[in-house]
Design a protein around this motif. Sequence first.
Motif, short mmCIF file in Angstrom:
data_model
loop_
_atom_site.label_atom_id
_atom_site.label_comp_id
_atom_site.label_asym_id
_atom_site.label_seq_id
_atom_site.Cartn_x
_atom_site.Cartn_y
_atom_site.Cartn_z
N LEU A 186 48.37 25.62 38.28
CA LEU A 186 47.16 25.10 38.91
C LEU A 186 46.25 26.22 39.42
O LEU A 186 45.04 26.02 39.54
N ASP A 187 46.83 27.36 39.72
CA ASP A 187 46.01 28.48 40.20
C ASP A 187 45.09 29.01 39.10
O ASP A 187 44.06 29.63 39.38
N THR A 188 45.44 28.77 37.84
CA THR A 188 44.65 29.32 36.74
C THR A 188 43.38 28.52 36.50
O THR A 188 42.49 28.99 35.77
N TYR A 189 43.26 27.33 37.08
CA TYR A 189 42.05 26.51 36.90
C TYR A 189 40.82 27.27 37.41
O TYR A 189 39.87 27.51 36.66
N GLU A 190 40.83 27.70 38.64
CA GLU A 190 39.68 28.42 39.18
C GLU A 190 39.54 29.81 38.56
O GLU A 190 38.42 30.26 38.29
N THR A 191 40.66 30.48 38.34
CA THR A 191 40.60 31.82 37.78
C THR A 191 39.84 31.84 36.47
O THR A 191 39.04 32.75 36.20
N GLU A 192 40.05 30.82 35.64
CA GLU A 192 39.37 30.76 34.35
C GLU A 192 37.96 30.21 34.45
O GLU A 192 37.04 30.69 33.81
N ARG A 193 37.79 29.16 35.25
CA ARG A 193 36.52 28.45 35.25
C ARG A 193 35.40 29.23 35.94
O ARG A 193 34.25 29.22 35.48
N ARG A 194 35.68 29.88 37.05
CA ARG A 194 34.63 30.48 37.86
C ARG A 194 33.75 31.46 37.08
O ARG A 194 32.52 31.34 37.11
N PRO A 195 34.29 32.45 36.37
CA PRO A 195 33.39 33.39 35.68
C PRO A 195 32.59 32.74 34.56
O PRO A 195 31.44 33.12 34.32
N LEU A 196 33.14 31.73 33.90
CA LEU A 196 32.41 31.06 32.82
C LEU A 196 31.29 30.20 33.40
O LEU A 196 30.18 30.15 32.85
N ILE A 197 31.56 29.52 34.50
CA ILE A 197 30.53 28.71 35.16
C ILE A 197 29.40 29.59 35.66
O ILE A 197 28.22 29.25 35.55
N ASP A 198 29.75 30.75 36.21
CA ASP A 198 28.75 31.65 36.77
C ASP A 198 27.73 32.07 35.70
O ASP A 198 26.53 32.18 35.99
N ILE A 199 28.18 32.28 34.48
CA ILE A 199 27.27 32.64 33.39
C ILE A 199 26.24 31.54 33.18
O ILE A 199 25.03 31.79 33.07
#
Length: 546
Positions: free
Chosen positions: A354-367
């Motif tokens: 579950l920790d990998t949800y934010e780790t992956e999503r945040r940089p892609l969303i920021d773009i």
Amino acid sequence: MSPALNTAATEADVMSVPRVPVLIVGGAYTGLTTALSLAARGVRPLLVERRPSASTLPKAWGLNTRSQELLNTLPGVAQRLRTALGEAQWPQISHGTSIADPGRRYLDPLDGQPDPQELSSVPPLAWVSQAQVEEILRTSAEEAGAQVCLGTELVSFVQDDEKVTATLRDVSTGRERVVEADYMVAADGNMSPVREMLGIPVEGSGVIGHMYILTFEADLTRYVAKGAVEVIGMPGSGSSFILDGSERHTLWVDYFPERGETPEDFTEARCLERIRHAIGDAEIDVTFVNARFFAINHKMAERFREGRVFLAGDSAHACPPNGGQGGNLAIQDAYDLSWRLALVLTGQAGAGLLDTYETERRPLIDITLKREVELAKISEGRVPASYNPADPNAPIPMAKEFLGFRCHSAAVRTEADDDGSLQEDPWHPTGRPGGRAPHVVLTDGPRTFSTHDLFGRGFVLLAGYEAPEWVTAAEEVARRLGVTLAAYRLGDRLTDGDGTWCGRYGVEPTGATLIRPDAVVAWRGKRSSVDPEGELTTALTAVLTR
């Protein structure tokens, strides 16, 4: 009543509190996608939405390729979406002084780009309204076993190491009830009461502009074809039309509270005047439906998780609507979170996944958020006042953004020579772990389909023509670990007629690749192994944080 009796009654009430695996707060794109995705994986959630009925207002339009591919893996969606889509796949885009302007100039959004249809078996864009998609998701979620409660709001909640305990209220009666959940998902929108209750601050520029959305009914066939699917910008007017082929039409107009404008200024009479002016016909018969305020935001929550509560969609981030990606981000958030929750709740993965949800999503969303802010700067109403689609630096949504993304987390077995990039050219995929699994056309006898038609239900191992040992290893690893894992070898039944599979996935005919439920490459073995079972076990246990 004596204190002893009162205590006994309280204990009985506590014993009778129902327990659900996941409580979802909010019933729009994010909440409904989460509910359906969980139910499809055997986890029956409870979704609560304070509105007493589904919204029939369009709100947003357009599902990009990534969103369509994900949604099509969920039961009940693909056929319903095809029916709603009809023939409308890509809207015409034009600029003029009004709809009636005979000199309206049409733009080709694909001009200067390679053919996007090469990247997927789904259309480059599904031009359907949010209201239509939400109805599809709601119906499909309930069929799959999700419990959807409209007219129910979250009052409060507390959490501990084991559960979330929430108080819910029936909006019409005021009656309250308590439920417990293993996890809770905040899908409650841009203003997110759940985020506020958690005290999670937001980052970004905040409110960067305002609009009013005017919905109306009128016969426009004098100026556009019946059922026209078109986006019409009117440079210099601060207005733009969105025609989605339905009987209702939408006009987006600039709104400037900083100049003294107020919601009271948007009377029905004024709205009708603005609508007729934008149509270019002062006499046309118009039925006013609705006017609603829309704040243009740029913000992201400081974190997407607090204990057993997760933020997704607009509760986690908000961006301007000009590129039409906010709803797509919400759907993708929901899918990415839900497959992880399902694996943890069914015992296939460790809680660390579950920790990998934010780790992956945040940089892609920021773009996407940053690009949408740049696009808003050259837009009026909902659409850009001008842009050159052939300009690679133009701030418009590109396939590289939502098909060429690359994830980096413990749920990806990154290779030693990985450059850590967040994007690659989807027309020239590398097949590296962390990227979207490339689309390759496969055949199975008379049937032709995409590699993506194999994904979504669990993990998938694809092996080359000379790699039967990888399939045998995958079957044994799946049995021993108790993980849903389907294995296929090209040449057994499946073939790639154009011989591109190895090249697009970056493996030799003796190699194999492991695909996650979200169609992201988790690991690959480029060639044969002396211990395929051991190598695959190591990879899968690491990805699942077991």
